[in-house]
Design a protein around this motif. Structure first.
Motif, PDB file in Angstrom:
ATOM      1  N   SER A   1      21.624  -6.895 -23.953  1.00  0.00           N
ATOM      2  CA  SER A   1      20.621  -5.889 -23.718  1.00  0.00           C
ATOM      3  C   SER A   1      19.238  -6.196 -24.730  1.00  0.00           C
ATOM      4  O   SER A   1      18.669  -5.176 -25.197  1.00  0.00           O
ATOM      5  CB  SER A   1      21.153  -4.751 -23.892  1.00  0.00           C
ATOM      6  OG  SER A   1      21.789  -4.558 -25.309  1.00  0.00           O
ATOM      7  N   ALA A   2      18.933  -7.316 -25.068  1.00  0.00           N
ATOM      8  CA  ALA A   2      17.687  -7.763 -25.585  1.00  0.00           C
ATOM      9  C   ALA A   2      16.401  -6.800 -25.132  1.00  0.00           C
ATOM     10  O   ALA A   2      16.400  -6.840 -23.821  1.00  0.00           O
ATOM     11  CB  ALA A   2      17.208  -9.092 -25.738  1.00  0.00           C
ATOM     12  N   GLU A   3      15.796  -6.095 -25.937  1.00  0.00           N
ATOM     13  CA  GLU A   3      14.435  -5.300 -25.463  1.00  0.00           C
ATOM     14  C   GLU A   3      13.586  -6.247 -24.637  1.00  0.00           C
ATOM     15  O   GLU A   3      13.055  -5.709 -23.609  1.00  0.00           O
ATOM     16  CB  GLU A   3      13.849  -4.629 -26.511  1.00  0.00           C
ATOM     17  CG  GLU A   3      14.954  -3.868 -27.499  1.00  0.00           C
ATOM     18  CD  GLU A   3      14.208  -2.798 -28.291  1.00  0.00           C
ATOM     19  OE1 GLU A   3      13.035  -3.166 -28.691  1.00  0.00           O
ATOM     20  OE2 GLU A   3      14.676  -1.887 -29.067  1.00  0.00           O
ATOM     21  N   LYS A   4      13.415  -7.365 -25.250  1.00  0.00           N
ATOM     22  CA  LYS A   4      12.335  -8.282 -24.405  1.00  0.00           C
ATOM     23  C   LYS A   4      13.110  -9.406 -24.053  1.00  0.00           C
ATOM     24  O   LYS A   4      13.455 -10.333 -24.522  1.00  0.00           O
ATOM     25  CB  LYS A   4      11.029  -8.717 -25.488  1.00  0.00           C
ATOM     26  CG  LYS A   4      10.018  -9.410 -24.683  1.00  0.00           C
ATOM     27  CD  LYS A   4       9.159  -9.685 -25.798  1.00  0.00           C
ATOM     28  CE  LYS A   4       7.834 -10.659 -25.104  1.00  0.00           C
ATOM     29  NZ  LYS A   4       6.976 -11.009 -26.224  1.00  0.00           N
ATOM     30  N   LYS A   5      13.125  -9.626 -22.731  1.00  0.00           N
ATOM     31  CA  LYS A   5      13.525 -10.772 -21.966  1.00  0.00           C
ATOM     32  C   LYS A   5      12.543 -12.059 -21.928  1.00  0.00           C
ATOM     33  O   LYS A   5      11.392 -11.536 -21.853  1.00  0.00           O
ATOM     34  CB  LYS A   5      13.714 -10.467 -20.504  1.00  0.00           C
ATOM     35  CG  LYS A   5      14.697  -9.245 -20.203  1.00  0.00           C
ATOM     36  CD  LYS A   5      16.023  -9.542 -20.670  1.00  0.00           C
ATOM     37  CE  LYS A   5      17.164  -8.319 -20.378  1.00  0.00           C
ATOM     38  NZ  LYS A   5      18.375  -8.310 -20.745  1.00  0.00           N
ATOM     39  N   ARG A   6      13.125 -13.102 -22.250  1.00  0.00           N
ATOM     40  CA  ARG A   6      12.310 -14.090 -22.283  1.00  0.00           C
ATOM     41  C   ARG A   6      11.772 -14.426 -20.849  1.00  0.00           C
ATOM     42  O   ARG A   6      12.733 -14.696 -19.943  1.00  0.00           O
ATOM     43  CB  ARG A   6      12.908 -15.710 -22.929  1.00  0.00           C
ATOM     44  CG  ARG A   6      13.050 -15.454 -24.172  1.00  0.00           C
ATOM     45  CD  ARG A   6      13.819 -16.738 -24.777  1.00  0.00           C
ATOM     46  NE  ARG A   6      14.050 -16.565 -26.302  1.00  0.00           N
ATOM     47  CZ  ARG A   6      14.956 -15.732 -27.067  1.00  0.00           C
ATOM     48  NH1 ARG A   6      15.785 -15.148 -26.202  1.00  0.00           N
ATOM     49  NH2 ARG A   6      15.049 -15.659 -28.286  1.00  0.00           N
ATOM     50  N   GLU A   7      10.432 -14.690 -20.657  1.00  0.00           N
ATOM     51  CA  GLU A   7      10.358 -15.127 -19.073  1.00  0.00           C
ATOM     52  C   GLU A   7       9.738 -16.656 -19.005  1.00  0.00           C
ATOM     53  O   GLU A   7       9.179 -16.937 -19.695  1.00  0.00           O
ATOM     54  CB  GLU A   7       8.960 -14.363 -18.598  1.00  0.00           C
ATOM     55  CG  GLU A   7       9.153 -12.876 -18.702  1.00  0.00           C
ATOM     56  CD  GLU A   7       8.031 -12.069 -18.112  1.00  0.00           C
ATOM     57  OE1 GLU A   7       6.919 -12.507 -18.056  1.00  0.00           O
ATOM     58  OE2 GLU A   7       8.278 -10.674 -17.966  1.00  0.00           O
ATOM     59  N   ARG A   8      10.763 -17.194 -18.405  1.00  0.00           N
ATOM     60  CA  ARG A   8      10.854 -18.849 -18.350  1.00  0.00           C
ATOM     61  C   ARG A   8      11.132 -19.336 -16.982  1.00  0.00           C
ATOM     62  O   ARG A   8      11.130 -18.581 -15.988  1.00  0.00           O
ATOM     63  CB  ARG A   8      11.880 -19.235 -19.272  1.00  0.00           C
ATOM     64  CG  ARG A   8      12.000 -18.922 -20.809  1.00  0.00           C
ATOM     65  CD  ARG A   8      10.671 -19.410 -21.419  1.00  0.00           C
ATOM     66  NE  ARG A   8      10.802 -18.993 -22.787  1.00  0.00           N
ATOM     67  CZ  ARG A   8       9.962 -18.264 -23.554  1.00  0.00           C
ATOM     68  NH1 ARG A   8       9.192 -17.307 -22.394  1.00  0.00           N
ATOM     69  NH2 ARG A   8       9.916 -17.891 -24.896  1.00  0.00           N
ATOM     70  N   THR A   9      10.714 -20.594 -16.974  1.00  0.00           N
ATOM     71  CA  THR A   9      10.641 -21.169 -15.704  1.00  0.00           C
ATOM     72  C   THR A   9      12.311 -21.508 -15.162  1.00  0.00           C
ATOM     73  O   THR A   9      12.996 -21.962 -16.077  1.00  0.00           O
ATOM     74  CB  THR A   9      10.061 -22.419 -15.543  1.00  0.00           C
ATOM     75  OG1 THR A   9       8.784 -22.338 -16.212  1.00  0.00           O
ATOM     76  CG2 THR A   9      10.105 -23.240 -14.312  1.00  0.00           C
ATOM     77  N   SER A  10      12.657 -21.159 -13.925  1.00  0.00           N
ATOM     78  CA  SER A  10      13.921 -21.523 -13.543  1.00  0.00           C
ATOM     79  C   SER A  10      14.047 -22.577 -12.447  1.00  0.00           C
ATOM     80  O   SER A  10      13.160 -22.527 -11.628  1.00  0.00           O
ATOM     81  CB  SER A  10      14.603 -20.430 -12.891  1.00  0.00           C
ATOM     82  OG  SER A  10      15.813 -20.733 -12.287  1.00  0.00           O
ATOM     83  N   LEU A  11      14.814 -23.936 -12.846  1.00  0.00           N
ATOM     84  CA  LEU A  11      15.108 -24.727 -12.098  1.00  0.00           C
ATOM     85  C   LEU A  11      15.800 -24.314 -10.680  1.00  0.00           C
ATOM     86  O   LEU A  11      16.368 -23.195 -10.582  1.00  0.00           O
ATOM     87  CB  LEU A  11      15.958 -25.904 -12.452  1.00  0.00           C
ATOM     88  CG  LEU A  11      15.255 -26.892 -13.436  1.00  0.00           C
ATOM     89  CD1 LEU A  11      16.228 -27.619 -13.911  1.00  0.00           C
ATOM     90  CD2 LEU A  11      14.265 -27.679 -12.609  1.00  0.00           C
ATOM     91  N   PRO A  12      16.031 -24.764  -9.448  1.00  0.00           N
ATOM     92  CA  PRO A  12      16.698 -24.392  -8.510  1.00  0.00           C
ATOM     93  C   PRO A  12      18.227 -24.428  -9.045  1.00  0.00           C
ATOM     94  O   PRO A  12      18.494 -24.957 -10.146  1.00  0.00           O
ATOM     95  CB  PRO A  12      16.576 -25.361  -7.492  1.00  0.00           C
ATOM     96  CG  PRO A  12      15.309 -25.923  -7.676  1.00  0.00           C
ATOM     97  CD  PRO A  12      15.179 -25.919  -8.930  1.00  0.00           C
ATOM     98  N   SER A  13      19.265 -23.984  -8.273  1.00  0.00           N
ATOM     99  CA  SER A  13      20.652 -24.029  -8.707  1.00  0.00           C
ATOM    100  C   SER A  13      21.237 -25.318  -8.912  1.00  0.00           C
ATOM    101  O   SER A  13      20.623 -26.345  -8.503  1.00  0.00           O
ATOM    102  CB  SER A  13      21.411 -23.340  -7.679  1.00  0.00           C
ATOM    103  OG  SER A  13      21.371 -24.163  -6.646  1.00  0.00           O
TER     104      SER A  13
END
Length: 730
Positions: free
Chosen positions: A108-120
């Motif tokens: 439940s981290a207050e700030k989520k890291r917004e990062r790049t997601s590869l496809p599965s």
């Protein structure tokens, strides 16, 4: 007392008992010309017992209020794990992040890291492109480093024994060679950033149901030529710094205290030099685990009680774990830290090229999408199409992602917030890359209308009033649960209704693995897009309009019915026995003469390919197949010629021996050679621990899929044995 407070006495003891290094001389291990083994041994020789205990004890990196756990201040908030450094010796801390598709945020981290997601992971494997897997790994490894992490908990190579496994989307499909090569290349890419990658979940971890105590019962010889071979290929290819042992039992013993897996196979037979870390909550003992080959208890708050730290210290003092074994545990960890650059290149937060990384993941999604059906050349969509119906799958908002510890939070947040479950293993996440918007950009002259699909009758009316209908069908999957093969929320009925209204219907699947397609014969086209990642909407639109020709091939068989599976009953708790043994995936369908809906290796293109000129030769103890591939169509495209081999006394009629991905322009031909690993021509003798190639005639098959054999030839091989530790030179 918080759990963190329970750890403090051990940490303080380590600090107070340390002898200043200035009293012992300089740091010879700082000499980078020394081997990782020599450097690790030199450091370990200077370590106190308490420092070694510190090195092998992994904390969770995130607060866990329900367990009264407060993460260390030095941990990265929202991370998977933290192991303090030892400044006296110059040993850096290890900051660990999930997972195989990018930098994840936990808890439940207050700030989520917004990062790049590869496809599965399954989507990347479906590209059958090792270079693509490497580039994707290098990209997420770069983001890990720039996020302050030096250990990445990727990649997963468990074979798909059951297509209903909720974590299949993280893995590499059903064939050990394909999975091992593709995941190994991703690991190699990640570690090109001077960070450690793992390979997981070791081993025979094929369902999420009862994952903590389930017992995978399998003949060791069968495991050697299936699940363990996949790990062996991945380790040889990627040289991961760590192996993560799994939750389940294997033949009655938990994987993280299983001497056969951790010591006999990994260390004795494969000569792998790295360290074994537990999965988070997978440790069940102190001395048995340490003595069997476990080096690191990870995310200790998830275990039923603490097993390393103070309990391990007591076990050493009682003689249950030797001082030599504790030293070996620490040395193996240090060895990987030296080998993969953790000492030489400290990590720190830095700016990330999000736009550039989005292009990497978009290319991955395009390469891994599989065109399963395309009757009447419905796709690519013609410029003459003026009315397009886009239906279902929240295609107006984004593309689906898998759930659990691997979840990457995207820039802009969840495109479809509020779906259940909102908490673990959720939230259900949609990356804000809307196929609808991307389709509109590529069809500026067309009228593009959207229907949610909640009302099949409304969707059918829209389809009937359109030149073409595109139905987006989704199935969420994630950690800690298994799925049905039937699309949820009555989507089969939606597809049927739309197809009846307009036979020019294309279905785009966003799923974690194979699903049943009872409507396949009534739609014009089917494209499996998997969980397509950060730029998935743009990738899907590019494929639909032919800006990119589909080149993915199935890494797993799509069954025609649940009855075709080796264990048709739903995944269950307790013992799991494997009637298929090593006959996994397409091998099971071949052996039982079952006709799948779509076979392993299948995938169509917007052009056509010809295959011919197959020859096979034996020399230097192996087999090389040579053949010609031609683009006989009118568009650029990539062929994926596959080479299968067949011999007597095997678990199945044939095995994948190799492949090549070949980009060709219209009219272009290319000569291709594929060398077959001799272990794929052998059977395993468990009693003598060796590979045996029987003398005689072998078939070599050139194919477009496991069921589309284009040409067959034969080759004679002399009898041969290979020692347990044999591996090809690279």
């Amino acid at each position: 007392m918080t759990l963190r407070a329970r750890l403090i006495p051990v940490l303080l003891l380590a600090a107070s008992s340390a002898v200043p290094l200035t009293a012992q001389g300089s740091r010879p291990w700082a000499n980078a010309s020394m081997s990782p083994d020599a450097r690790a041994a030199a450091v370990a020789a200077q370590m106190t017992r308490d420092e070694k205990l510190l090195l092998v004890f992994g904390q969770f990196g995130t607060d866990f209020p329900s367990k009264n756990f407060k993460a260390a201040a030095e941990a990265r908030p929202g991370s998977a794990g933290y192991i303090p450094g030892i400044p006296r010796l110059g040993i850096p801390a290890r900051w660990e992040t999930d997972a195989g598709v990018g930098v994840a945020t936990q808890g439940s981290a207050e700030k989520k890291r917004e990062r790049t997601s590869l496809p599965s992971g399954l989507a990347t494997t479906a590209s059958w492109d090792p270079d693509m897997a490497y580039r994707g790994g290098a990209m997420i490894g770069d983001e890990a480093r720039r996020s302050g992490f030096n250990v990445m908990l990727a990649g997963g190579v468990d074979l798909m024994r059951d297509p209903r496994n909720g974590r299949n989307f993280e893995y590499g499909g059903e064939d050990p060679l394909l999975a091992g090569v593709m995941v190994g290349e991703q690991i190699r890419g990640i570690q090109s950033n001077a960070i450690i990658s793992t390979v997981k979940h070791y081993a025979i971890n094929d369902q999420e149901t009862d994952r903590d105590t389930g017992n995978s019962i399998i003949d060791p010889a069968a495991a050697r030529v299936s699940d363990l071979l996949a790990f062996q290929f991945a380790i040889e290819r990627g040289s991961p710094g760590s192996v993560m042992c799994s939750y389940n039992k294997v033949n009655g013993t938990h994987a993280c205290e299983n001497r056969f897996l951790l010591t006999d196979v990994l260390r004795r037979d494969w000569k792998w030099p790295g360290y074994v870390m537990s999965d988070w909550g997978a440790v069940h003992s102190t001395a048995p685990a340490a003595n069997a080959g476990l080096e690191q208890e990870s995310g200790s708050v998830f275990d039923k009680e603490l097993y390393f730290g103070a309990p391990l210290k007591a076990a050493v003092e009682r003689g249950e774990v030797s001082e030599a074994r504790l030293t070996e545990m620490a040395t193996r960890i240090l060895r990987s830290m030296f080998a993969h650059g953790l000492f030489g290149r400290p990590v720190a937060e830095a700016k990330i090229d999000m736009a550039g990384h989005a292009q990497v993941t978009r290319a991955d999604a395009e390469a891994g999408a599989v065109l399963l059906r395309n009757e009447g050349a419905l796709l690519p969509l013609s410029p003459s199409v003026k009315r397009i119906a886009v239906i279902g799958g929240h295609a107006d908002k984004g593309v689906l992602a898998g759930g659990g510890s691997s979840l990457v939070y995207p820039e802009g947040g969840n495109a479809v917030p509020g779906l259940e479950p909102k908490t673990w293993p959720g939230p259900v996440m949609y990356h804000p890359s809307a196929p609808l918007a991307a389709i509109k950009r590529l069809a500026p002259g067309a009228t593009v209308r959207f229907a949610s699909g909640d009302d099949p009758a409304e969707a059918a009316r829209l389809a009937a009033d359109s030149d073409v209908a595109i139905v987006f069908a989704t199935q969420w999957a994630g950690e800690a649960f298994d799925v049905s093969l039937t699309l949820p929320t009555n989507q089969d009925a939606l597809i049927e209704a739309v197809a009846r209204a307009n036979p020019r219907t294309a279905v785009v699947l966003e799923t974690g693995g194979p699903v049943l397609t009872p409507w396949a014969g009534r739609v014009g086209a089917i494209m499996e897009a998997w969980f397509p990642g950060t730029a998935g909407g743009e990738a899907i639109a590019n494929l639909l309009f032919g800006r990119v020709s589909p080149s993915g091939r199935l890494p797993a068989t799509f069954p025609a019915s649940v009855d075709q599976l080796p264990r048709p009953e739903v995944p269950h708790p307790g013992d799991t026995r494997y009637p298929e043994g090593a006959t996994v995936g397409y091998k099971w369908y071949d052996a039982r003469k079952l006709e799948p809906a779509f076979p392993f290796g299948h995938g169509l293109s917007y052009t056509r390919f010809g295959y011919g000129g197959l020859t096979a030769s034996a020399g230097n103890g192996t087999v090389t197949a040579r053949f010609r591939v031609s683009n006989t169509g009118a568009r650029d495209g990539a062929a994926v010629p596959q080479v299968y081999v067949a011999g007597a006394g095997w678990e199945a009629p044939k095995r994948l021996g190799g492949w090549s991905k070949v980009q060709l322009k219209p009219g272009e031909s290319r000569e291709v050679s594929v060398t077959i690993d001799p272990r794929l021509l052998a059977t395993w003798n468990e009693a003598r621990r060796e590979w045996r190639i029987a003398g005689g005639t072998y078939q070599v098959m050139l194919a477009a899929s496991a069921r589309d054999i284009q040409q067959t030839t034969t080759v004679r091989l002399p009898a041969r044995t290979l020692p347990v530790g044999w591996r090809p030179s690279r």
